[in-house]
Every structure is written in C-alpha cells, then in structure tokens.
Design a protein around this motif. Structure first.
Motif, PDB file in Angstrom:
ATOM      1  N   UNK A   1      11.450   8.815 -17.699  1.00 53.23           N
ATOM      2  CA  UNK A   1      10.496   7.722 -17.500  1.00 53.23           C
ATOM      3  C   UNK A   1      10.652   7.127 -16.099  1.00 53.23           C
ATOM      4  N   UNK A   2      11.876   7.032 -15.621  1.00 50.59           N
ATOM      5  CA  UNK A   2      12.098   6.530 -14.268  1.00 50.59           C
ATOM      6  C   UNK A   2      11.446   7.417 -13.222  1.00 50.59           C
ATOM      7  N   UNK A   3      11.563   8.738 -13.390  1.00 51.47           N
ATOM      8  CA  UNK A   3      10.916   9.670 -12.468  1.00 51.47           C
ATOM      9  C   UNK A   3       9.402   9.556 -12.586  1.00 51.47           C
ATOM     10  N   UNK A   4       8.910   9.457 -13.816  1.00 50.25           N
ATOM     11  CA  UNK A   4       7.467   9.321 -14.032  1.00 50.25           C
ATOM     12  C   UNK A   4       6.929   8.060 -13.355  1.00 50.25           C
ATOM     13  N   UNK A   5       7.710   6.989 -13.377  1.00 43.94           N
ATOM     14  CA  UNK A   5       7.294   5.730 -12.755  1.00 43.94           C
ATOM     15  C   UNK A   5       7.073   5.922 -11.252  1.00 43.94           C
ATOM     16  N   UNK A   6       7.960   6.655 -10.603  1.00 45.45           N
ATOM     17  CA  UNK A   6       7.816   6.923  -9.169  1.00 45.45           C
ATOM     18  C   UNK A   6       6.629   7.832  -8.885  1.00 45.45           C
ATOM     19  N   UNK A   7       6.451   8.861  -9.723  1.00 47.65           N
ATOM     20  CA  UNK A   7       5.320   9.773  -9.533  1.00 47.65           C
ATOM     21  C   UNK A   7       4.001   9.015  -9.656  1.00 47.65           C
ATOM     22  N   UNK A   8       3.901   8.130 -10.639  1.00 45.31           N
ATOM     23  CA  UNK A   8       2.682   7.339 -10.822  1.00 45.31           C
ATOM     24  C   UNK A   8       2.422   6.434  -9.622  1.00 45.31           C
ATOM     25  N   UNK A   9       3.478   5.840  -9.079  1.00 48.28           N
ATOM     26  CA  UNK A   9       3.314   4.985  -7.896  1.00 48.28           C
ATOM     27  C   UNK A   9       2.818   5.808  -6.710  1.00 48.28           C
ATOM     28  N   UNK A  10       3.354   7.001  -6.555  1.00 48.97           N
ATOM     29  CA  UNK A  10       2.943   7.890  -5.456  1.00 48.97           C
ATOM     30  C   UNK A  10       1.473   8.283  -5.606  1.00 48.97           C
ATOM     31  N   UNK A  11       1.091   8.698  -6.812  1.00 47.02           N
ATOM     32  CA  UNK A  11      -0.281   9.131  -7.034  1.00 47.02           C
ATOM     33  C   UNK A  11      -1.265   7.963  -6.900  1.00 47.02           C
ATOM     34  N   UNK A  12      -0.877   6.792  -7.365  1.00 46.59           N
ATOM     35  CA  UNK A  12      -1.741   5.615  -7.219  1.00 46.59           C
ATOM     36  C   UNK A  12      -2.037   5.336  -5.754  1.00 46.59           C
ATOM     37  N   UNK A  13      -1.005   5.438  -4.927  1.00 46.62           N
ATOM     38  CA  UNK A  13      -1.167   5.145  -3.507  1.00 46.62           C
ATOM     39  C   UNK A  13      -1.962   6.223  -2.782  1.00 46.62           C
TER      40      UNK A  13
ATOM     41  N   UNK B   1       1.662  -0.803  -3.235  1.00 41.14           N
ATOM     42  CA  UNK B   1       2.842   0.033  -3.481  1.00 41.14           C
ATOM     43  C   UNK B   1       3.881  -0.751  -4.274  1.00 41.14           C
ATOM     44  N   UNK B   2       4.141  -1.976  -3.876  1.00 40.10           N
ATOM     45  CA  UNK B   2       5.171  -2.766  -4.549  1.00 40.10           C
ATOM     46  C   UNK B   2       4.788  -3.067  -5.995  1.00 40.10           C
ATOM     47  N   UNK B   3       3.525  -3.388  -6.234  1.00 38.49           N
ATOM     48  CA  UNK B   3       3.077  -3.671  -7.600  1.00 38.49           C
ATOM     49  C   UNK B   3       3.173  -2.417  -8.462  1.00 38.49           C
ATOM     50  N   UNK B   4       2.809  -1.261  -7.907  1.00 38.45           N
ATOM     51  CA  UNK B   4       2.874  -0.016  -8.679  1.00 38.45           C
ATOM     52  C   UNK B   4       4.301   0.370  -9.028  1.00 38.45           C
ATOM     53  N   UNK B   5       5.275  -0.125  -8.255  1.00 37.25           N
ATOM     54  CA  UNK B   5       6.690   0.148  -8.536  1.00 37.25           C
ATOM     55  C   UNK B   5       7.303  -0.889  -9.472  1.00 37.25           C
ATOM     56  N   UNK B   6       6.525  -1.884  -9.886  1.00 34.52           N
ATOM     57  CA  UNK B   6       7.028  -2.870 -10.831  1.00 34.52           C
ATOM     58  C   UNK B   6       7.463  -4.178 -10.212  1.00 34.52           C
ATOM     59  N   UNK B   7       7.304  -4.347  -8.879  1.00 37.90           N
ATOM     60  CA  UNK B   7       7.645  -5.615  -8.238  1.00 37.90           C
ATOM     61  C   UNK B   7       6.578  -6.653  -8.606  1.00 37.90           C
ATOM     62  N   UNK B   8       7.003  -7.876  -8.807  1.00 33.50           N
ATOM     63  CA  UNK B   8       6.079  -8.970  -9.119  1.00 33.50           C
ATOM     64  C   UNK B   8       5.954  -9.858  -7.891  1.00 33.50           C
ATOM     65  N   UNK B   9       4.711 -10.061  -7.441  1.00 35.65           N
ATOM     66  CA  UNK B   9       4.482 -10.883  -6.249  1.00 35.65           C
ATOM     67  C   UNK B   9       4.580 -12.357  -6.626  1.00 35.65           C
ATOM     68  N   UNK B  10       5.542 -13.044  -6.003  1.00 32.69           N
ATOM     69  CA  UNK B  10       5.736 -14.479  -6.241  1.00 32.69           C
ATOM     70  C   UNK B  10       4.874 -15.293  -5.283  1.00 32.69           C
ATOM     71  N   UNK B  11       4.890 -14.883  -4.018  1.00 35.62           N
ATOM     72  CA  UNK B  11       4.127 -15.590  -2.997  1.00 35.62           C
ATOM     73  C   UNK B  11       3.715 -14.573  -1.939  1.00 35.62           C
TER      74      UNK B  11
END
Length: 801
Positions: A182-194, A443-453
C-alpha cells in the motif's frame, strides 16, 4: 524489499505495465534493482496435457516396465514406456509430450525426448506429482478423476494462476513509508496524479464491520508507555488452524515468505500489505487472560519460537501475561503462547513500538525478523487499527473464526504531529527548478500532507503519520523532487563554483609515497573492516565495543590491525593462493574509560609463502623475518629517517627514535595462526604512522654536488658469540663521528664447527670518502684499527684474517 506485481495492482485504480512501473518506482526513490518472473509451479506446467491410458502391457525385456498407449487428444495414440507400479489401462493421467521441459520438485529441469527403452519406442512420459513440481510423492503416477477431459492443458486443469513478477526494491533506511504494498501504491498514485493530470487514489481493502458474538475478554495494561505508545488487540474464537488457500500461499511465495499456517500467513500478509506487524497468541495459553507490556527483568530467561533460551536485559521490551513473558515485543514470539494445530481461540495484537527499543533488542539478540525491520524503521501509528481490522476479517473468512471481543485500543497520549513551514523560493532554489505553486500543493496533497496555511511565498503542512523521516523543509523538497522526477530538472550549461584548495596533511603525502613504493615492490594493498570480532582479543584488552553491533561476529572496533589481515590471509591461503605480500593503512581504536577513546593510524604489512616465485633463473625463495625487516628499513630510508635504534625484543624486532616507538616486526605465533586456520608461517610488521610522519617531517634535506674524489672500501670479518645481536655491531659503527665514514653494510653471515658451535662470523664492508680531497691508505687504516679495537673491547670479537 520485494513487491509482488499482481498484488500491487490490487491497490491501483488502473493497471500499469511492469516495465513502466519499474521506471516509475526508480524515479520516485524506490529503486528497482531487478524484476524476476515468478510462477506458482516452476515452468507453469507448460507442455503437459491430460491423457488416458488406452493399453498397458508388460515390457518384453524388463520386468518393472510397462508398454502403454496413451490418448492425449491427438490424431494418434502415443506409445509411452512407463515404470510406475500403479499404471493401468483406463486411467486419466498427466502426460509430458516430446519437447516439453519438465520441472521436478527436486533436481534440475530436463527435456522430454523421443527414445527407445529396451527396444520399445517411447514418445513422452506419464508423470508423478514430484516430477512436475506439484508435490513430493514419487510412489507412482498421478491418477486423475474420471471427469478429467482428455487433451486439456494441465495448467488449466490444475488452475495454475498466471505468472507474476517480483520487483526487488533497494529500499533506503529512511523510506519506511514505502515498506509495504500500500505504501508503494501510494507513491505510484501520487506520481500518476502529477504526471497524467488524473486523480489516482489508492484502493484500500474493504473491511466489514466486526461484530463480537462470543465473549473472550483480555485485560491489557501498558507499563512501558514510552516504548509502547499504542497497543490494540481483539480476540477471535473457534478458528481452525489449517493450510492457507492457494492464492495466499502464492502471494507470500512471490515475495519470498514461506507459508506456515492460515493464521500466521494472514499476519504476514497484512504486514506486507499495510506495513504494520501483527502477532497472534493462543488465547487459552495466556495466563489470567492478562496482557502487560513491560520491560524485561535483568537476566530474565525466555524461550523463543526457535527453542533457544535467551537471557534478557532490562531494556528488552516484552509482551507478558500474568505469569511470564510471551513475546519479545516487535521482534520474536515465544514457545509458550504460539499458534499450533490445537489452537482454537486467538488474541490478535497490533501495536506501535518505539524504533530504538526494537532496534536494540533485535541487534543484541541477533534476531533480524520482518517485524523488527519494520518497527525499527518506523511504522505508521495510524495503521494500527486498520491493519488489525483487516487481519481479523481475513481470519474470520479463511480460518472460520468469530470475533469474540471489541477492539481494545490503548492509546493514552497521541504522538505529536509534525508541522513544517517552507518557502516556495527555498523549494525552487534547492531543486534547481521553478515550480508552479499549484504543482507543489498538488504533489504534497497527493502524498497525504495536509495544508495548514498557504500564502504567495510559503506553505505550511502537517506531515502524514506514515512519513516519520520528514522533519524539516529540505525533506519537503525531497518529496516534491522525487515525485516530479530528478530527470525533469534541467542541467544548466554552465556551472559557477569557487575552488578552494587546502594543503594536504603531511600524513597523506607520506602515505601516498609509501603506498607507491610498497606496490612497486610487489605488495598488494588491502582494505579490511575496522569493525571486527571481540573473540580475537583477550578480554582485558581496552576495546571499544559497539552498542548496536551488526552481528555477534562484528561487535568491537579493532584494537589491533594484525587480526584483520589474518582474516584475508586465511581466506586466500585456504583457496590455494599461498604466496601473499599485503599491506594496509588503517586505524585502531582503544578506550581508557567511559567516553575516553583513542584512535591511531598504523601501516601494517603481512608476508607469507614465497617472497619470489619459481623462475627459470632461480628457485622459489621463502619469505622470512629478514625480508620483512628489509621492507621496513626501506620505508625508513624512503622517508629520510636516520638514527633509528633497532633492537631485538622477545618476540621480534622493534625500532625506536629516542624514546618514541616507531615500528615492530615479528613472526606470528603458531597458536594465533591456528585460530585462523593458517598452516604456514606469517610475518607481520606494524609502523606507527604518526610517529613516522613526525620523524619524516623533521628531516632536513641537504643538497651537495656529486663527490669528485674516489671512495675506499675495507672489509672486516668479526667472530662473535651467537648471542651478540647485529644491532650492537651496527651501533658501534654508527657511533663513530668520522666525516669520512659514509656507509657500512653486512654482506655475509657464516656459522661452522670450525669457528665454534656458539660462534658466528659477520662480514661487513665499510665505505670511506671525503668531498674535498682523496683519502690516504694510512688514514683509512687508522680508522679501521680504531673500529677493530672497539669491537674487541666492547664485544670480545675475534678478527678473521
């Protein structure tokens, strides 16, 4: 780390060809070191068909063979000679036709050829299960049910799954977020999204609602809260421990994990799916049905699953019941509570353990398990419950269990969330590329980062719990850069840099000159590990011990250089490379107390076997201590060092300059050689690099014109007691203050009964020369007489005429 291709596709919204997937993973920092095709059965049963034995007659020339004809769906029946005792007419069987490559369970693959066996033609083979990789039995051929279809491919009949691919990923220590499918899949999805500008989301496994029907309570306490911030578990009743289904076995085999039983296989499956280690206990063996997560008592005894008794330390974290330790937390289970065929009720554990605690226990006890490897890299604390639910659902589905308790989630204090603020200019400067603000945010959102500001000049994000290595702005830049791709950063046509050159330290200059000399003299430079085995040295030696040793054989920084080289000598000598001349510049390490360490640089030389090999002009000549001594003397000469006191010591030769130790040489003790399995003499020299450098740097080079006047040589033979060392003879010559005495050397040693059994004869030559005039015979003879008188008085020498 190994990833199964078909398994990974379960979590991607669209399939990606394996070749493209390899490139994507490598570009995002999960370097694919190799792609290996894997099959559930070796060869995939290619070329094997279902047939029917039509006739079966005894072989006319062999009692144990049968001559058969077999219908495999072709226009004609195949004649096949078979040696199986159970073959008979009318049977449905598996047939390997001519040209088929057969892959047996044991042994090498082989190709079926048309043959004559005792005069009878054979055009194939009727197969036993071990002959085609389907089992271990070789009692006879496989006999299939009557409904087996003649001519059907064996791979279709046995429902052999499609071939898969194993991707071997060189996972770096900081990438714990990629330590699962799942961790690898998460990175692949972020790459393809971008890159595809499509919204790729990970397809997480569906987990049904877990409703408790039975009641098997467990009382959980965490005593060591710092080492175990979160601990969760539930009980499952009425499980049946059997072999796992074929799909589960195949998926584990694809990544190199051996199937054990259905419950253990499920915990391993979820580990490699979510990256969250789990552990299953036999509920009925948990004393008092109590769980306590605590540190072990010092010297507490524990028997692990490999039936070894282990002596625990007070820093080893344990999972205990009311009476005893059941498991080394996050590392290895114990025999008293493990899953067996008799297990009916289980307690399933999912927890988060502090990486450093697990690492210390794993390294100290030499238990490098999958669970320990995941915990010590840092797992996602938010995956504790999802992984627990997933495993529990699979156990209920595959092992027929019933949920017997609610999930107990002991999580008293949430781990602090990391928030990072980073300037967009900083991102562009560090990457060397101008990024659009929208691309950075995406890119950051697709990797699971949450934008605070987020403003025009900066962005502040909350780091997802699966990325414990992201701690500062540079780590954010790395995440952006790897998803966008390093190849997308344009290399500028011009680079502007400032060159700053510092003078090399004196030791480097002399090391390079000495290394060049020794290499030209036929020696080979080696580089050995500065971490070595403490068993090589006496216990009282002040060794620097490793806190987290790589293994029990690599647990100290070497306090001496000798043993490191003897490992190399042993390896080569025992592989028939017996003539060795080796040298190494290396450091040794000592301690004089807590936090008091000393490091010093040494030049070591090992000589064994022949110093010169056999040649048509001369025979092979064995190396000895004198050859080694000559090498050391030439190193001194190369450095321009004079006035060195050489003296024989108990085990060899030692060189000093005043009171300062410079070097030693000796023949290695036979007992030491035996411990390294070396059966030939080894000679060793060690030079202190700092002392050598200090002496060499103190030498003042003097230049003078070549001498115009001839040199005069005189030879002198002295008869001395054997106990008199040559160093005393040389010392007397060196002590003379004559400008005319330019050099002296020993050119012959003679021993014979004629001069006495306790005597030896040393022949020396003395060279005399002046730079301003020619010496007279009377002057040289006068100096020789004074030398002779000194040798007679000081050494009781006799002069050979």
């Amino acid at each position: 780390m190994q990833i199964a291709y078909n398994w990974l596709l379960d979590y991607l919204p669209k399939p990606v060809p394996v070749e493209d997937l390899s490139k994507i993973l490598t570009s995002i920092g999960l370097e694919v070191e190799g792609v290996e095709k894997s099959e559930a059965v070796p060869g995939g049963l290619e070329g094997l068909v279902i047939g029917q034995v039509i006739t079966c007659q005894p072989h006319p020339d062999a009692d144990k063979l049968k001559v058969t004809t077999v219908n495999v769906g072709g226009s004609e029946n195949l004649p096949i000679v078979c040696g199986a005792p159970n073959v008979a007419a009318g049977q449905k069987v598996v047939v390997a036709t001519v040209g088929t490559t057969v892959h047996p369970t044991k042994g090498d693959a082989f190709k079926i050829k048309k043959a004559k066996i005792r005069g009878e033609v054979s055009e194939g083979m009727i197969c036993a299960e071990d002959e085609i990789g389907l089992g271990e039995s070789h009692d006879g051929i496989m006999i299939l049910p009557e409904d087996a279809v003649i001519g059907m491919l064996a791979k279709d009949y046995f429902n052999i799954g499609a071939s898969d691919f194993t991707l071997h990923i060189g996972l770096t220590p900081n990438r714990s977020d990629g330590n699962s499918h799942i961790g690898v899949a998460r990175d692949v999805c972020a790459y393809q999204t971008h890159h595809l500008k499509e919204d790729w989301k990970v397809k997480y496994p569906e987990t049904k609602h877990l409703a408790a029907t039975d009641k098997l309570p467990v009382d959980i306490h965490i005593t060591a809260t710092e080492a175990c911030p979160r601990y969760a578990g539930l009980t499952i009743a009425n499980v049946k421990i059997t072999a796992s289904p074929e799909w589960l076995v195949q998926r584990l085999q694809t990544i190199g994990v051996r199937s054990i039983n259905n419950v253990v296989d499920i915990t391993n499956y979820v580990l490699h799916e979510y990256g969250q280690p789990l552990h299953a206990f036999d509920y009925d063996k948990i004393s008092g049905h109590k769980i306590n997560v605590r540190f072990a008592h010092q010297d507490e005894k524990f028997i692990s699953l490999d039936d070894k008794e282990r002596v625990l330390r007070s820093e080893d974290l344990m999972i205990c019941d009311a009476e005893k330790g059941m498991c080394m937390a996050g590392v290895f289970g114990g025999t008293g509570s493990g899953i067996t065929e008799q297990t009916r009720n289980i307690f399933l554990e999912s927890a988060y353990f502090t990486p450093k605690v697990i690492r210390r226990t794993s390294m100290h006890h030499g238990l490098r398990t999958d669970a320990a490897t995941h915990f010590e890299k840092g797992v996602d604390i938010e995956m504790v419950i999802p992984a627990l639910k997933r495993a529990a659902a699979l156990i209920c589905e595959i092992a027929g269990g019933n949920i017997a308790s609610d999930i107990q989630d002991i999580y008293p204090a949430a781990l602090p969330v990391t928030a990072i603020k980073v300037q967009y200019d900083y991102i562009n400067k560090l990457c060397g590329k101008e990024y659009k603000i929208a691309d950075v945010n995406s890119i950051l959102v697709s990797l699971g980062f949450e934008i605070i500001d987020q403003r025009n000049d900066f962005i502040e994000v909350k780091v997802p719990s699966d990325k414990p290595d992201v701690k500062q702005g540079a780590d954010i830049v790395e995440e952006i850069l790897r998803i966008d791709g390093l190849d997308n950063v344009v290399i500028p046509s011009r680079l502007n840099i400032s060159l700053h050159r510092r003078p090399a330290p004196a030791s480097r200059k002399w090391k390079e000159q000495i290394a060049a000399f020794l290499s030209n003299a036929g020696l080979q430079e080696i580089v050995t590990n500065s971490i070595t085995n403490s068993k090589y040295y006496p216990e009282e030696m002040p060794m620097v011990r490793m806190i987290n040793s790589l293994s029990s054989e690599l647990d100290v920084m070497r306090p001496e250089m000798l043993e490191s080289g003897l490992e190399v000598v042993s390896y080569n000598v025992n592989r028939k490379a017996q003539d060795l001349k080796l040298y190494e510049f290396g450091n040794i390490y000592r301690t004089s107390g807590v936090h008091k360490y000393n490091q010093s640089s040494k030049l070591s030389i090992w000589i064994t076997g022949n110093k010169d090999g056999q040649h048509w002009q001369h025979a092979a000549e064995a190396a000895d201590i004198y050859y080694l001594k000559g090498l050391v003397a030439q190193v001194f000469e190369l450095c321009g060092i004079k006035k060195i006191q050489e003296q024989e010591v108990e085990d060899g030769i030692e060189w000093k300059r005043g009171k300062q130790f410079i070097a030693k040489a000796f023949s290695v003790d036979a007992k030491k050689l035996k411990s390294f399995d070396i059966k030939q003499p080894v000679f060793y020299a060690e030079i202190d690099v700092q002392s050598l450098t200090d002496a060499a740097e103190g030498v003042k080079v003097k230049y003078m014109e070549l001498p115009k006047y001839p040199a005069m040589r005189r030879d002198l033979a002295l008869i001395l007691d054997k106990a008199v060392p040559y160093a005393k003879v040389a010392g007397i010559a060196q002590s003379q203050k004559w400008e005319a005495l330019k050099n002296f050397e020993l050119f012959d040693v003679f021993e014979s009964e004629k001069i006495g059994n306790d005597k030896k004869s040393l022949a020396l030559s003395f060279t005399f020369q002046l730079n301003d005039r020619t010496l007279t015979d009377e002057e040289v003879d006068g100096m020789m007489k004074q030398l002779i008188s000194t040798y007679r008085n000081d050494l009781q020498a006799l002069i050979r005429e």
